[in-house]
Write a protein that holds these residues in place. Sequence first.
Motif, mmCIF file in Angstrom:
data_model
loop_
_atom_site.group_PDB
_atom_site.id
_atom_site.type_symbol
_atom_site.label_atom_id
_atom_site.label_comp_id
_atom_site.label_asym_id
_atom_site.label_seq_id
_atom_site.Cartn_x
_atom_site.Cartn_y
_atom_site.Cartn_z
ATOM 1 N N VAL A 14 -1.950 2.872 1.591
ATOM 2 C CA VAL A 14 -2.994 2.144 2.312
ATOM 3 C C VAL A 14 -3.429 2.954 3.518
ATOM 4 O O VAL A 14 -2.690 3.803 4.035
ATOM 5 C CB VAL A 14 -2.509 0.748 2.776
ATOM 6 C CG1 VAL A 14 -2.113 -0.117 1.592
ATOM 7 C CG2 VAL A 14 -1.338 0.881 3.752
ATOM 8 N N GLY A 15 -4.608 2.673 3.992
ATOM 9 C CA GLY A 15 -5.089 3.268 5.223
ATOM 10 C C GLY A 15 -4.638 2.462 6.425
ATOM 11 O O GLY A 15 -4.052 1.375 6.283
ATOM 12 N N PRO A 32 -2.296 10.160 -7.018
ATOM 13 C CA PRO A 32 -2.016 11.412 -7.727
ATOM 14 C C PRO A 32 -2.002 12.620 -6.806
ATOM 15 O O PRO A 32 -1.176 13.533 -6.972
ATOM 16 C CB PRO A 32 -3.164 11.484 -8.744
ATOM 17 C CG PRO A 32 -3.568 10.064 -8.959
ATOM 18 C CD PRO A 32 -3.420 9.410 -7.623
ATOM 19 N N GLU A 33 -2.896 12.638 -5.820
ATOM 20 C CA GLU A 33 -2.926 13.762 -4.884
ATOM 21 C C GLU A 33 -1.688 13.773 -3.983
ATOM 22 O O GLU A 33 -1.209 14.844 -3.589
ATOM 23 C CB GLU A 33 -4.194 13.684 -4.028
ATOM 24 C CG GLU A 33 -5.490 13.960 -4.788
ATOM 25 C CD GLU A 33 -5.977 12.785 -5.619
ATOM 26 O OE1 GLU A 33 -6.958 12.958 -6.371
ATOM 27 O OE2 GLU A 33 -5.377 11.691 -5.533
ATOM 28 N N ALA A 34 -1.168 12.588 -3.648
ATOM 29 C CA ALA A 34 0.000 12.502 -2.770
ATOM 30 C C ALA A 34 1.249 13.097 -3.396
ATOM 31 O O ALA A 34 2.157 13.546 -2.691
ATOM 32 C CB ALA A 34 0.259 11.046 -2.375
ATOM 33 N N VAL A 35 1.318 13.090 -4.731
ATOM 34 C CA VAL A 35 2.510 13.626 -5.409
ATOM 35 C C VAL A 35 2.231 14.947 -6.110
ATOM 36 O O VAL A 35 3.119 15.512 -6.752
ATOM 37 C CB VAL A 35 3.070 12.606 -6.425
ATOM 38 C CG1 VAL A 35 3.497 11.334 -5.712
ATOM 39 C CG2 VAL A 35 2.054 12.293 -7.514
ATOM 40 N N ARG A 63 9.727 11.863 1.118
ATOM 41 C CA ARG A 63 8.817 12.802 0.451
ATOM 42 C C ARG A 63 7.486 12.125 0.125
ATOM 43 O O ARG A 63 6.409 12.702 0.281
ATOM 44 C CB ARG A 63 9.470 13.346 -0.825
ATOM 45 C CG ARG A 63 10.758 14.152 -0.596
ATOM 46 C CD ARG A 63 10.471 15.547 -0.100
ATOM 47 N NE ARG A 63 9.778 16.373 -1.078
ATOM 48 C CZ ARG A 63 10.384 17.078 -2.028
ATOM 49 N NH1 ARG A 63 11.706 17.042 -2.164
ATOM 50 N NH2 ARG A 63 9.692 17.845 -2.844
ATOM 51 N N LEU A 64 7.557 10.885 -0.374
ATOM 52 C CA LEU A 64 6.332 10.154 -0.683
ATOM 53 C C LEU A 64 5.530 9.845 0.572
ATOM 54 O O LEU A 64 4.292 9.944 0.573
ATOM 55 C CB LEU A 64 6.665 8.849 -1.414
ATOM 56 C CG LEU A 64 7.022 8.958 -2.893
ATOM 57 C CD1 LEU A 64 7.470 7.602 -3.435
ATOM 58 C CD2 LEU A 64 5.850 9.479 -3.710
ATOM 59 N N ALA A 65 6.218 9.460 1.648
ATOM 60 C CA ALA A 65 5.521 9.156 2.897
ATOM 61 C C ALA A 65 4.814 10.397 3.430
ATOM 62 O O ALA A 65 3.686 10.310 3.941
ATOM 63 C CB ALA A 65 6.501 8.617 3.931
ATOM 64 N N GLU A 70 -0.471 13.265 4.132
ATOM 65 C CA GLU A 70 -1.416 14.366 3.877
ATOM 66 C C GLU A 70 -2.750 13.849 3.354
ATOM 67 O O GLU A 70 -3.760 14.552 3.431
ATOM 68 C CB GLU A 70 -0.795 15.352 2.888
ATOM 69 C CG GLU A 70 0.382 16.127 3.450
ATOM 70 C CD GLU A 70 0.999 17.057 2.424
ATOM 71 O OE1 GLU A 70 0.528 17.075 1.265
ATOM 72 O OE2 GLU A 70 1.967 17.765 2.784
ATOM 73 N N GLN A 71 -2.743 12.626 2.809
ATOM 74 C CA GLN A 71 -3.977 11.998 2.315
ATOM 75 C C GLN A 71 -4.493 10.954 3.305
ATOM 76 O O GLN A 71 -5.319 10.110 2.946
ATOM 77 C CB GLN A 71 -3.710 11.339 0.954
ATOM 78 C CG GLN A 71 -3.117 12.256 -0.089
ATOM 79 C CD GLN A 71 -4.007 13.457 -0.383
ATOM 80 O OE1 GLN A 71 -5.230 13.322 -0.437
ATOM 81 N NE2 GLN A 71 -3.394 14.629 -0.582
ATOM 82 N N ASP A 72 -4.003 11.040 4.563
ATOM 83 C CA ASP A 72 -4.404 10.087 5.610
ATOM 84 C C ASP A 72 -4.096 8.651 5.202
ATOM 85 O O ASP A 72 -4.879 7.718 5.464
ATOM 86 C CB ASP A 72 -5.894 10.227 5.937
ATOM 87 C CG ASP A 72 -6.239 11.608 6.476
ATOM 88 O OD1 ASP A 72 -5.447 12.132 7.280
ATOM 89 O OD2 ASP A 72 -7.282 12.161 6.085
#
Length: 365
Positions: free
Chosen positions: A17-18, A28-31, A71-73, A78-80
């Motif tokens: 979430v933002g 998908p970009e986060a991982v 790692r996920l956080a 990185e994706q804001d």
Amino acid sequence: MTGQELTVGVEEEFFLVGPDGRLVNQGPEAVAGITDVDLKPELLRCQVESATGVLKTAGEIRDELTELRERLAAGAAEQDALLIAAGTAPHAQPDISEIGPGTRYHRIARHVGPFIFSGMTCGCHVHVGVEDTATALRVANHLRPWLPALLAMSGNSAFYDGADTGYASARHLLWNRWPTAGPPPYMDSTDEYESIVNGLLDTGVAMDRKMVYWDVRPSEAQPTVEVRVSDVLGTVEEAAFMAVLIRLLVSDALRATDTAPRVPTEVIRAAQWRAAKGGRSAAVPDPVTGSLREATAVIGDLVRAHTDELRASGELDFVRATMTWLDHHGDGAHRQLEAAENSAGVDGVLRLLARQTSLSQSVAG
């Protein structure tokens, strides 16, 4: 077989979430590019999932879940975006999310239709190693009466669509809209199991065997019994505690010499509604006596019955400390309600979820 001889794996689902609480479609970009641990996109692009390796003790589970969440956080940042562990996204979502990558996910979306976006949920799935499908089914029969108490201990979705739902686990109600979700039927053989699964496939309700979403089931991917009744837990401590409880129950089932009680599926489903409504304080059927008791008392008896086993595995202090912490701080749903009352409504809930998701609460000292 004692609990400390059993292997355990834990899968957790999360939202991205933002800062405004709106879902971010960058799962998908986060991982992307992370290959040394099991992190992957989920059904919707606003979700991600982690899976531990094969573990045994609470300490191993807690340590690995902490690393995976961190790692996920970091990937989410990185994706804001913020990573949150909650059964439902607390804020209202004016925009529809997007389907995650993968042909199967898009097939499911076409099969289910727009409903798939109105019931976005995140759960925690605990796998315990067993010999084969027949053993998994025998274990599942013994675990069926425990599903309400386990659900009650995991309530972590008090808010949905920007409002207090009045439930500890709104996720449970949303998830059970899937036609193959809920407690499994009692099954006497693998032939009966195959007949039911094939019937669900023949009706077209389930596209494949993985879409048989029972709260406890034989895994299709590995030789485990999979318990999937829980909301994703707010902290790694609670997730590890839930995994230990389920491992103890599987151990009891494997040692049992009597037949599991044939509690009607309708009664279990009704008891799960009570659990979803009240959380830890809900009165649920005691799996031993059948009488209504507070879920915390039912789980307390389970832990006391395994004191020696937990002491031998070095987990007794952790289990007791976690139970004490929960007594003082409440389950995830209770903490969400407190955050909303004390700090700016649903925005306060979001801040709580982001803070506790990737931070071990050190409840065991």
